[in-house]
Scaffold this active site. Structure first.
Site, short mmCIF file in Angstrom:
data_model
loop_
_atom_site.label_atom_id
_atom_site.label_comp_id
_atom_site.label_asym_id
_atom_site.label_seq_id
_atom_site.Cartn_x
_atom_site.Cartn_y
_atom_site.Cartn_z
N LYS A 126 3.92 -11.09 -3.32
CA LYS A 126 2.75 -10.59 -2.58
C LYS A 126 2.36 -11.65 -1.58
O LYS A 126 2.60 -12.84 -1.83
CB LYS A 126 1.58 -10.34 -3.54
CG LYS A 126 0.57 -9.33 -3.03
CD LYS A 126 0.99 -7.92 -3.37
CE LYS A 126 0.15 -6.88 -2.68
NZ LYS A 126 0.45 -5.53 -3.23
N ASP A 166 -0.33 -3.51 2.58
CA ASP A 166 -1.34 -3.40 1.52
C ASP A 166 -2.67 -3.28 2.28
O ASP A 166 -2.66 -2.83 3.44
CB ASP A 166 -1.28 -4.64 0.59
CG ASP A 166 -2.08 -4.45 -0.71
OD1 ASP A 166 -1.56 -3.82 -1.64
OD2 ASP A 166 -3.24 -4.92 -0.79
P1 NDP Z 1 -6.21 0.29 3.40
O1 NDP Z 1 -6.49 -0.98 4.09
O2 NDP Z 1 -5.48 1.36 4.11
O3 NDP Z 1 -7.56 0.92 2.84
C1 NDP Z 1 -8.37 0.21 1.99
C2 NDP Z 1 -9.62 1.03 1.71
O4 NDP Z 1 -10.33 0.43 0.63
C3 NDP Z 1 -10.57 1.06 2.89
O5 NDP Z 1 -11.30 2.26 2.88
C4 NDP Z 1 -11.48 -0.13 2.59
O6 NDP Z 1 -12.75 -0.04 3.17
C5 NDP Z 1 -11.59 -0.06 1.09
N1 NDP Z 1 -11.83 -1.39 0.56
C6 NDP Z 1 -11.03 -2.47 0.68
N2 NDP Z 1 -11.59 -3.55 0.10
C7 NDP Z 1 -12.77 -3.13 -0.38
C8 NDP Z 1 -13.82 -3.78 -1.08
N3 NDP Z 1 -13.74 -5.08 -1.39
N4 NDP Z 1 -14.87 -3.03 -1.46
C9 NDP Z 1 -14.96 -1.72 -1.14
N5 NDP Z 1 -14.00 -1.04 -0.46
C10 NDP Z 1 -12.93 -1.75 -0.09
O7 NDP Z 1 -5.42 -0.14 2.07
P2 NDP Z 1 -4.52 0.76 1.10
O8 NDP Z 1 -5.02 2.15 1.07
O9 NDP Z 1 -3.12 0.49 1.44
O10 NDP Z 1 -4.78 0.06 -0.31
C11 NDP Z 1 -5.79 0.50 -1.22
C12 NDP Z 1 -5.46 0.00 -2.61
O11 NDP Z 1 -4.19 0.51 -3.03
C13 NDP Z 1 -5.35 -1.51 -2.77
O12 NDP Z 1 -5.80 -1.88 -4.06
C14 NDP Z 1 -3.85 -1.76 -2.68
O13 NDP Z 1 -3.46 -2.96 -3.31
C15 NDP Z 1 -3.34 -0.55 -3.44
N6 NDP Z 1 -1.96 -0.16 -3.20
C16 NDP Z 1 -1.50 0.10 -1.93
C17 NDP Z 1 -0.20 0.51 -1.74
C18 NDP Z 1 0.32 0.87 -0.39
O14 NDP Z 1 1.46 1.33 -0.32
N7 NDP Z 1 -0.44 0.74 0.68
C19 NDP Z 1 0.74 0.62 -2.86
C20 NDP Z 1 0.14 0.40 -4.15
C21 NDP Z 1 -1.15 0.01 -4.28
P3 NDP Z 1 -13.16 -1.00 4.41
O15 NDP Z 1 -12.53 -0.37 5.61
O16 NDP Z 1 -14.64 -0.99 4.44
O17 NDP Z 1 -12.59 -2.37 4.10
O1 2IT Z 2 0.80 -2.83 -4.29
C1 2IT Z 2 1.85 -2.32 -3.85
O2 2IT Z 2 2.69 -1.83 -4.60
C2 2IT Z 2 2.05 -2.29 -2.39
N1 2IT Z 2 1.15 -2.70 -1.66
C3 2IT Z 2 3.32 -1.77 -1.82
C4 2IT Z 2 4.39 -2.84 -1.85
C5 2IT Z 2 5.67 -2.48 -1.15
O3 2IT Z 2 6.51 -3.41 -1.08
O4 2IT Z 2 5.87 -1.36 -0.70
#
Ligand code: NDP
Ligand code: 2IT
Length: 446
Positions: A126, A166
Site C-alpha cells: 500500500k 484507493d
Molecule cells: P474515493 O476517494 O473515491 O471516495 C472516498 C469517499 O469516502 C468520499 O466520499 C470521501 O468523502 C469519503 N471519505 C474519505 N475519507 C473520509 C473520512 N475520513 N471521513 C468521512 N468520509 C470520508 O475512494 P474509494 O471509493 O476508492 O475508497 C473508499 C473505501 O474503499 C476506502 O476505505 C478504500 O480503502 C476502500 N477500497 C477501495 C477500493 C478501490 O478499488 N478503490 C478497493 C477496496 C477497498 P470526501 O470527498 O469528503 O473525502
Molecule cells: O484496498 C484495495 O483493495 C484497493 N484499494 C485496491 C487495490 C488494487 O491493487 O487494486
C-alpha cells in the site's frame, strides 16, 4: 489469548504505539486465527506471527511540486511493501491529508490477506501521500502525480510492485502516474492497474469493488435462502466504491437510500435510482462537488456532520473509510433491524461493532473478503497486460462473480471447519493467513 500471540501483540504495541489502526488490524486478525495457530505449531516454530507484521520494505520520500500560484509545496510519499510470499506486492495508493505510515501499514496488512483470498498470485502493499487532491486544479494534481512517480518508479514494476487507486486516487490520478512512469522507464507495461480501458486498463475495474461488495452481500443472503431484492440499503461514501455499489444494488432490485462524504450524508427515501446516480457520478468525477448538493437538487434531507447508520435499513454498505461504524452505530443498526453489513471500505467497523455483528450472527462480510473484488480485477488487469490482450466486459464480470463466490465459499467453509459457521471474520482471516504463512515457510527464512 495464546501466550505466543500475546507476546507478539505486546512487541507490536511497544514498537508501534503511535499506529493505533495498525495495531487494531493485527489484533483483529491474530485474535481470530488462534484456533488455526493451535492446529499448526509450525507457525510458532517459524516465528510467522512476528515476521508477518514486519514489512519487507518501507519507502518514504519527499514529493516537491509547484502550485498554480508558483509556490513550492512539499508532501510525503510512501510505499509499504509488506509481503511478497505469494506474488508481487499489490495494493492501492491513498492521497488524503490523514495518510501516515500507521494507516498505510494497516492497509498493507489487510491487503496481504485480501489478496490471498482472491485466488490470484498477489502479495500485499500500500502507498500514498498526505497530499489532498480536493480543491486542487487538474494541473496541480498532474504536477503532484508526476513528482510522486519520479521517485516511486524505481521501486515498482509489473513483476515487482503494482500500485492502483484507493481514496483520492481514481482514473485521473492513475492516468498522470502511468504517463510519468512510462516516460521515465520508456516502457509500456502493467506497472499500475486501474488504467483507462483504451490504454491497458481492464473493463469492469472501476466497477469491481462496489459490484464485488454487492455480489458478496448476495452470496451471504443466498446462503440463508434470502436475496437482495426489495432490501433497503444504507451506503456511506460517494466515491468509486459507493457509486458502483449503488449501481449494482439497483440492478439487483434493492433500494439504496443514502450516500455521504466527510461533510455529512443525504437520505433519499425514494431511492437513489440510475438517473440520480448518473448525476452523482458527474458531480463527483467531473464537477468534483460535495454530496450536500444532491439534497438541493433532489429536494431530500442532508444531515451535516452525521453518518447514515441511524437510517432504518435492512443492509449496510460502509464504503468511505476506516472506523466509520462505532459500537454505538452498530447498536442502532441492529436495533433498526439491519441483517447484513458488507464492507466496501477497509476496516470500516470498530472492534466493538465487529463483536456485535458476530455475536448477533447477522450476515457480516469483513472488508478483506467483501471488497476484494477491486484488487481481484486488478489481478486480471495484470494478466491481460502480460498477455497483451483484453477480455470483454462479460468475461471479466463473470470472473468477478466467480471470484466473489469462491471467497465466500472459502470464508464460510473455513469458519464451519472451526465450529463457527456464521463467523466470516474468522473464516476469511484463517483462509487468507494460512495461504501466506505456508508460502513463507516454503521459502525459508527470508
Ligand atoms: P474515493 O476517494 O473515491 O471516495 C472516498 C469517499 O469516502 C468520499 O466520499 C470521501 O468523502 C469519503 N471519505 C474519505 N475519507 C473520509 C473520512 N475520513 N471521513 C468521512 N468520509 C470520508 O475512494 P474509494 O471509493 O476508492 O475508497 C473508499 C473505501 O474503499 C476506502 O476505505 C478504500 O480503502 C476502500 N477500497 C477501495 C477500493 C478501490 O478499488 N478503490 C478497493 C477496496 C477497498 P470526501 O470527498 O469528503 O473525502
Ligand atoms: O484496498 C484495495 O483493495 C484497493 N484499494 C485496491 C487495490 C488494487 O491493487 O487494486
Amino acid at each position: 489469548m495464546m501466550r505466543e500471540i500475546e507476546e507478539v501483540m505486546n512487541k507490536v504495541k511497544a514498537k508501534s504505539d503511535h499506529q493505533p489502526v495498525f495495531i487494531q488490524a493485527i489484533q483483529e486478525v491474530y485474535e481470530s486465527i488462534e484456533p488455526a495457530v493451535k492446529r499448526r505449531p509450525q507457525y510458532i516454530q517459524h516465528n510467522i506471527l512476528e515476521r508477518m507484521v514486519e514489512p519487507e520494505r518501507m519507502i518514504i520520500f519527499r514529493v516537491p511540486w509547484v502550485d498554480d500560484q508558483g509556490r513550492i509545496r512539499v508532501h510525503r510519499g510512501y510505499r509499504i511493501e509488506l509481503n511478497s510470499a505469494i506474488g508481487p506486492y499489490k495494493g492501492g495508493l491513498r492521497f488524503h491529508p490523514s495518510v501516515n505510515s500507521g494507516i498505510l501499514k494497516f492497509l498493507a496488512f489487510e491487503q496481504t490477506f485480501k489478496n490471498a483470498l482472491t485466488t490470484l498470485p498477489m502479495g500485499g502493499g500500500k502507498g500514498g501521500s498526505d497530499f489532498d487532491p480536493k480543491g486542487k486544479s487538474d494541473l496541480e494534481v498532474m504536477k503532484f502525480c508526476q513528482s510522486f512517480m519520479t521517485e516511486l518508479f524505481r521501486h515498482i514494476g509489473p513483476d515487482t510492485d503494482v500500485p492502483a487507486g484507493d481514496i483520492g486516487v481514481g482514473a485521473r490520478e492513475i492516468g498522470f502516474l502511468f504517463g510519468q512512469y512510462k516516460r521515465i522507464k520508456n516502457e509500456f507495461s502493467g506497472a499500475l492497474t486501474g488504467k483507462g480501458p483504451k490504454w491497458g486498463g481492464s473493463l469492469i475495474r472501476p466497477e469491481a469493488t462496489g459490484y464485488g461488495a454487492t455480489y458478496f452481500a448476495q452470496e451471504m443472503l443466498n446462503g440463508r435462502g434470502d436475496g437482495l431484492k426489495g432490501k433497503i440499503c444504507t451506503v456511506s461514501g460517494s466515491g468509486n466504491v459507493a457509486q458502483y455499489t449503488v449501481e449494482k444494488l439497483n440492478q439487483l432490485g434493492a433500494k439504496p437510500v443514502t450516500l455521504s462524504d466527510s461533510d455529512g450524508f443525504i437520505y433519499d427515501p425514494n431511492g437513489i435510482d440510475e438517473e440520480k446516480l448518473a448525476w452523482v457520478m458527474d458531480l463527483k468525477e467531473v464537477r468534483r462537488g460535495r454530496i450536500s448538493e444532491y439534497a438541493k437538487k433532489f429536494n431530500v434531507g442532508f444531515f451535516p456532520g452525521k453518518r447514515p447508520w441511524g437510517v432504518q435499513s435492512d443492509c449496510a454498505f460502509p464504503s468511505a473509510t476506516q472506523n466509520e461504524i462505532s459500537g454505538e452505530d452498530a447498536r442502532i443498526l441492529l436495533e433498526n433491524g439491519c441483517i447484513l453489513v458488507s464492507e466496501g471500505a477497509n476496516m470500516p467497523s470498530e472492534p466493538d461493532a465487529v463483536r456485535q455483528f458476530i455475536d448477533k450472527k447477522i450476515c457480516y462480510g469483513p472488508g478483506k473478503a467483501a471488497n476484494a473484488g477491486g484488487v481481484a480485477i486488478s489481478g486480471l488487469e495484470m494478466s491481460q497486460n502480460s498477455l497483451h490482450y483484453s477480455w470483454p466486459r462479460e468475461e471479466v464480470d463473470r470472473r468477478l462473480q466467480e471470484i466473489m463466490h469462491s471467497i465466500y465459499t472459502a470464508a464460510s467453509e473455513t469458519a464451519a471447519e472451526y465450529g463457527q459457521p456464521t463467523n466470516l471474520v474468522m473464516g476469511a482471516n484463517i483462509a487468507g493467513f494460512v495461504k501466506v504463512a505456508d508460502a513463507m515457510i516454503d521459502q525459508g527464512v527470508v
